[in-house]
Design an enzyme around this catalytic site. Structure first.
Site, short mmCIF file in Angstrom:
data_model
loop_
_atom_site.label_atom_id
_atom_site.label_comp_id
_atom_site.label_asym_id
_atom_site.label_seq_id
_atom_site.Cartn_x
_atom_site.Cartn_y
_atom_site.Cartn_z
N GLU A 188 33.27 2.24 61.92
CA GLU A 188 31.95 1.88 62.47
C GLU A 188 31.33 3.08 63.18
O GLU A 188 30.13 3.35 63.06
CB GLU A 188 32.10 0.70 63.44
CG GLU A 188 32.56 -0.56 62.71
CD GLU A 188 32.70 -1.76 63.63
OE1 GLU A 188 33.45 -1.66 64.63
OE2 GLU A 188 32.05 -2.79 63.37
N GLU A 208 40.50 -5.40 60.15
CA GLU A 208 40.18 -6.52 61.04
C GLU A 208 40.82 -7.82 60.58
O GLU A 208 41.36 -8.59 61.38
CB GLU A 208 38.65 -6.70 61.16
CG GLU A 208 37.98 -5.77 62.14
CD GLU A 208 37.70 -4.37 61.61
OE1 GLU A 208 38.20 -4.04 60.51
OE2 GLU A 208 37.00 -3.60 62.27
C1 1HE Z 1 46.61 2.42 69.31
C2 1HE Z 1 45.77 2.08 68.26
C3 1HE Z 1 44.74 1.16 68.51
C4 1HE Z 1 47.24 3.47 67.53
N1 1HE Z 1 44.60 0.69 69.77
N2 1HE Z 1 46.44 1.91 70.52
N3 1HE Z 1 42.64 -0.75 64.43
C5 1HE Z 1 43.76 -0.83 63.69
O1 1HE Z 1 44.15 -1.90 63.28
C6 1HE Z 1 44.51 0.43 63.45
C7 1HE Z 1 45.77 0.44 64.29
N4 1HE Z 1 46.50 1.69 64.21
C8 1HE Z 1 47.23 2.08 63.12
O2 1HE Z 1 47.22 1.44 62.08
C9 1HE Z 1 48.03 3.32 63.25
O3 1HE Z 1 48.28 3.53 64.63
C10 1HE Z 1 47.37 4.59 62.68
C11 1HE Z 1 47.33 4.49 61.18
C12 1HE Z 1 45.95 4.79 63.23
C13 1HE Z 1 48.20 5.83 63.09
O4 1HE Z 1 49.55 5.62 62.74
P1 1HE Z 1 50.68 6.49 63.42
O5 1HE Z 1 51.99 6.13 62.77
O6 1HE Z 1 50.28 7.92 63.40
O7 1HE Z 1 50.67 6.10 64.98
P2 1HE Z 1 51.33 4.81 65.70
O8 1HE Z 1 52.79 5.06 65.93
O9 1HE Z 1 50.96 3.56 65.04
O10 1HE Z 1 50.58 4.84 67.10
C14 1HE Z 1 50.71 5.93 68.00
C15 1HE Z 1 50.21 5.45 69.33
O11 1HE Z 1 48.82 5.17 69.23
C16 1HE Z 1 50.85 4.19 69.80
O12 1HE Z 1 50.87 4.23 71.22
P3 1HE Z 1 52.25 4.46 72.02
O13 1HE Z 1 51.81 4.43 73.45
O14 1HE Z 1 53.16 3.35 71.61
O15 1HE Z 1 52.76 5.81 71.59
C17 1HE Z 1 49.88 3.13 69.37
O16 1HE Z 1 49.95 1.95 70.12
C18 1HE Z 1 48.58 3.83 69.63
N5 1HE Z 1 47.51 3.27 68.84
N6 1HE Z 1 46.17 2.75 67.15
C19 1HE Z 1 45.45 1.06 70.72
N7 1HE Z 1 43.85 0.80 67.58
C20 1HE Z 1 34.41 -3.71 68.09
S1 1HE Z 1 35.48 -4.54 67.08
C21 1HE Z 1 36.38 -3.35 66.22
C22 1HE Z 1 37.56 -3.97 65.58
C23 1HE Z 1 38.55 -2.99 65.15
O17 1HE Z 1 38.44 -1.81 65.32
S2 1HE Z 1 39.95 -3.67 64.40
C24 1HE Z 1 40.88 -2.29 63.87
C25 1HE Z 1 41.86 -1.84 64.91
#
Ligand code: 1HE
Length: 334
Positions: A188, A208
């Site tokens: 977005e 989502e």
């Molecule tokens: C996060 C987030 C997040 C990572 N919010 N903390 N978005 C998603 O569904 C995507 C969610 N994220 C992922 O699928 C993956 O993290 C990634 C593909 C982006 C990256 O993967 P990777 O293996 O490099 O990293 P990871 O091990 O998953 O995450 C590393 C850290 O980033 C980890 O934190 P830590 O403190 O445990 O080390 C994760 O928690 C953190 N992290 N993504 C919070 N999204 C206005 S409405 C909009 C609606 C949406 O956007 S829905 C889609 C949400």
């Protein structure tokens, strides 16, 4: 001496008011924009230039010239904000450990920067994400911890819209440099930029559906605009991922590069910044507004905008260069 001084003063005021009349700007705006009378005389050409600028402000920004803000990069925490010499600014999402997930503070910083940018002389912006991923979308951990009410989250979304609308409609070209995940709210955000440049690692998705969520940052408008309703719904229902040339073919990005998307985006931003600001303003504001209008209203608005932009004094030198055959011609790519 007194007589001469009075005469000079009188001519000065007459010249100024003539300029005011020429571009139809209210006298009180004019008076507020004048230098102190003690500071000396203003020549007609300078007066015209000032009033031309005021007319731009009145038409497009509705701001007083003296209120032009400056941007203080040290105020930003979740963003890294840096100015280049040529008026190009680099704005980097700076939470790589969280994959640049968008928490509310980041959104507020985006609102702040993109509110100031159009009036602070920013000529183009490269929007980047630090680390391997551009942006992981909504900060799911913050959202989980906050346990928001429907009204709370509606207001969160309205702040996202505030930020992204400032980007899309603000009149400053925004070039997004994409790598890794460009997902959910990250897509977005990227789709609010005017140009998207991806590298070979970039991929796009709307997870989502799998998360029990719905888009709230304008994907229903902007992503649908890019890829069409059916593909957008498919992306949300199935979590389908687009990458590589296919993503460009669908319109998710306009450029794909072998090397660094940041370098390519910076080059495009610099090229863009060579255009006259008023032309860029119209391109990066009027086109989006016109998409929201009926064809009749858009055609009328286009004529009004072209009336202002295409008669700007700064364009005369460029037109003269074309006429005297010193300007570059448009040629096929080599
Ligand atoms: C996060 C987030 C997040 C990572 N919010 N903390 N978005 C998603 O569904 C995507 C969610 N994220 C992922 O699928 C993956 O993290 C990634 C593909 C982006 C990256 O993967 P990777 O293996 O490099 O990293 P990871 O091990 O998953 O995450 C590393 C850290 O980033 C980890 O934190 P830590 O403190 O445990 O080390 C994760 O928690 C953190 N992290 N993504 C919070 N999204 C206005 S409405 C909009 C609606 C949406 O956007 S829905 C889609 C949400």
């Amino acid at each position: 001496f007194m007589m001469n001084a009075a005469l000079v003063y009188l001519v000065y005021r007459v010249e100024l008011y003539a300029s005011v009349a020429r571009i139809v700007v209210g006298a009180d705006t004019a008076v507020r924009c004048l230098p102190d009378e003690g500071q000396g005389k203003l020549r007609v050409a300078e007066a015209c230039e000032i009033f031309q600028q005021i007319s731009v402000n009145v038409f497009f920004h509705n701001q007083d010239m003296h209120m032009a803000p400056t941007i203080d990069p040290s105020r930003y925490i979740n963003l890294a904000v840096e100015a280049q010499d040529d008026g190009v600014w680099i704005v980097t999402l700076n939470r790589p450990a969280k994959r640049n997930a968008l928490d509310i503070d980041t959104i507020e910083e985006l609102v702040d920067f993109f509110s100031l940018a159009p009036r602070a002389g920013v000529r183009a912006v490269v929007l980047a994400g630090k680390g391997d991923h551009f942006c992981a979308g909504l900060d799911l951990i913050e959202h989980h911890d906050e346990d928001r009410s429907p009204a709370d989250f509606m207001h969160v979304c309205l702040r996202w819209h505030e930020a992204f609308n400032k980007m899309e409609y603000g009149g400053v070209p925004v070039i997004a440099a994409l790598q890794g995940a460009v997902v959910g709210g990250g897509l977005e955000l990227a789709s609010s930029a005017h140009i998207r440049v991806m590298d070979q690692t970039a991929y796009f998705a709307l997870p989502e559906g799998q998360r029990g969520l719905f888009t709230g940052g304008g994907a229903t408008i902007r992503v649908t605009d890019l890829v069409g309703k059916s593909r957008m719904i498919d992306m949300m229902l199935t979590g389908r991922v687009y990458q590589g040339q296919e993503a460009v073919d669908l319109g998710l990005a306009q450029y794909i590069v072998e090397g660094s998307s940041f370098d390519a985006a910076l080059e495009l931003a610099r090229k863009t910044a060579e255009n006259l600001p008023l032309s860029n303003f119209a391109i990066c504001s009027a086109v989006s507004h016109m998409q929201n209008m009926s064809a009749m209203d858009a055609a009328y608005a286009e004529a009004v905008v072209a009336g202002v932009v295409n008669t700007q004094p700064d364009a005369r030198a460029r037109l003269a260069a074309f006429a005297d055959k010193t300007a570059a011609r448009v040629r096929m790519n080599k």
